[in-house]
Scaffold this motif. Structure first.
Motif, mmCIF file in Angstrom:
data_model
loop_
_atom_site.group_PDB
_atom_site.id
_atom_site.type_symbol
_atom_site.label_atom_id
_atom_site.label_comp_id
_atom_site.label_asym_id
_atom_site.label_seq_id
_atom_site.Cartn_x
_atom_site.Cartn_y
_atom_site.Cartn_z
ATOM 1 N N LEU A 7 0.833 -1.082 0.130
ATOM 2 C CA LEU A 7 0.076 0.082 -0.022
ATOM 3 C C LEU A 7 0.875 1.189 0.045
ATOM 4 O O LEU A 7 0.584 2.177 -0.748
ATOM 5 C CB LEU A 7 -0.944 -0.274 1.257
ATOM 6 C CG LEU A 7 -1.885 1.167 1.336
ATOM 7 C CD1 LEU A 7 -2.790 1.305 -0.150
ATOM 8 C CD2 LEU A 7 -2.503 0.887 2.701
ATOM 9 N N LYS A 8 1.800 1.230 0.857
ATOM 10 C CA LYS A 8 2.907 2.400 0.631
ATOM 11 C C LYS A 8 3.554 2.609 -0.474
ATOM 12 O O LYS A 8 3.805 3.795 -1.091
ATOM 13 C CB LYS A 8 3.957 2.431 1.651
ATOM 14 C CG LYS A 8 4.614 3.480 2.011
ATOM 15 C CD LYS A 8 5.913 3.083 3.108
ATOM 16 C CE LYS A 8 6.708 4.444 3.383
ATOM 17 N NZ LYS A 8 7.097 5.103 2.372
ATOM 18 N N TYR A 9 3.962 1.667 -1.111
ATOM 19 C CA TYR A 9 4.570 1.678 -2.370
ATOM 20 C C TYR A 9 3.566 2.176 -3.467
ATOM 21 O O TYR A 9 3.812 3.180 -4.217
ATOM 22 C CB TYR A 9 5.086 0.306 -2.967
ATOM 23 C CG TYR A 9 5.521 0.401 -4.431
ATOM 24 C CD1 TYR A 9 6.836 1.048 -4.508
ATOM 25 C CD2 TYR A 9 4.698 -0.160 -5.348
ATOM 26 C CE1 TYR A 9 7.160 1.123 -5.858
ATOM 27 C CE2 TYR A 9 5.480 -0.073 -6.707
ATOM 28 C CZ TYR A 9 6.612 0.467 -6.903
ATOM 29 O OH TYR A 9 7.092 0.567 -8.319
ATOM 30 N N LEU A 10 2.472 1.932 -3.569
ATOM 31 C CA LEU A 10 1.252 2.319 -4.511
ATOM 32 C C LEU A 10 1.038 3.815 -4.168
ATOM 33 O O LEU A 10 0.984 4.363 -5.141
ATOM 34 C CB LEU A 10 0.059 1.609 -4.702
ATOM 35 C CG LEU A 10 0.294 0.200 -5.166
ATOM 36 C CD1 LEU A 10 -1.031 -0.777 -4.992
ATOM 37 C CD2 LEU A 10 0.556 0.003 -6.527
ATOM 38 N N VAL A 11 0.762 3.947 -3.041
ATOM 39 C CA VAL A 11 0.527 5.458 -2.886
ATOM 40 C C VAL A 11 1.689 6.311 -3.001
ATOM 41 O O VAL A 11 1.346 7.527 -3.774
ATOM 42 C CB VAL A 11 0.178 5.732 -1.267
ATOM 43 C CG1 VAL A 11 0.149 7.096 -0.712
ATOM 44 C CG2 VAL A 11 -1.148 4.828 -0.918
ATOM 45 N N ASP A 12 2.834 6.151 -2.754
ATOM 46 C CA ASP A 12 4.052 6.754 -3.118
ATOM 47 C C ASP A 12 4.245 7.000 -4.455
ATOM 48 O O ASP A 12 4.693 8.006 -5.023
ATOM 49 C CB ASP A 12 5.180 6.421 -2.315
ATOM 50 C CG ASP A 12 5.466 6.508 -0.695
ATOM 51 O OD1 ASP A 12 4.374 7.221 -0.260
ATOM 52 O OD2 ASP A 12 6.002 5.420 -0.062
ATOM 53 N N SER A 13 4.061 5.758 -5.194
ATOM 54 C CA SER A 13 4.488 6.094 -6.652
ATOM 55 C C SER A 13 3.456 6.714 -7.366
ATOM 56 O O SER A 13 3.794 7.266 -8.207
ATOM 57 C CB SER A 13 4.953 4.643 -7.199
ATOM 58 O OG SER A 13 3.644 3.937 -7.052
#
Length: 149
Positions: A7-13
């Motif tokens: 989730l953090k990766y998808l939100v950050d990217s």
């Protein structure tokens, strides 16, 4: 643990990815099956969005804070129209000024015009003197001499 990282990766990217892309971009920290299950679980929970493109699933983070109001589109349309009109007016003004500049640069300056007038006057005086000497001369050239030259 995996759900937080994904989730953090998808939100950050802030862009859509397939399961394989997420697995590769997480540098192999989780296996593809774990990432696939995590993405499906997050999609069912409503934290991310899943779209099907043919046989492939693409996942993207839901963006709540960047949703625009309905009236914003109209504001941008009116701004675009006014800016387009302003641009057209300034383009026309620029063309007029460029035309005026070309005419001003092509016309001679006062000093140049005066010097050309003086040159023409001197040339005219010289030609008038030559004409007077030719009119007043009494020497007649015979036809035979003309043929020689």
């Amino acid at each position: 643990m995996a759900s937080d990282a994904v989730l953090k990766y998808l939100v950050d990217s802030n862009r859509p990815y397939s399961c394989a892309d997420v697995t590769v971009n997480l540098r192999g920290a989780y296996t593809k099956t774990v990432v696939q299950k995590t993405l499906d679980a997050l999609s069912e929970a409503g934290k991310i969005k899943c779209k099907l493109y043919g046989k492939q699933k693409v996942y993207a983070a839901i963006q709540l804070d960047s949703v625009a109001d309905e009236g914003d589109g109209e504001d941008y349309d009116s701004k675009l129209k006014s800016l387009t009109k302003d641009l057209a007016e300034k383009t026309n003004t620029l063309k007029e000024v460029e035309t005026k500049l070309k005419t001003l640069t092509s016309t001679p300056t006062t000093d140049t015009a005066k010097s050309k007038i003086e040159e023409i006057k001197k040339r005219t005086e010289g030609l008038v003197k030559k004409l007077d000497t030719l009119r007043n001369s009494t020497e007649v050239v015979s036809a035979e001499e003309k043929k020689k030259f």
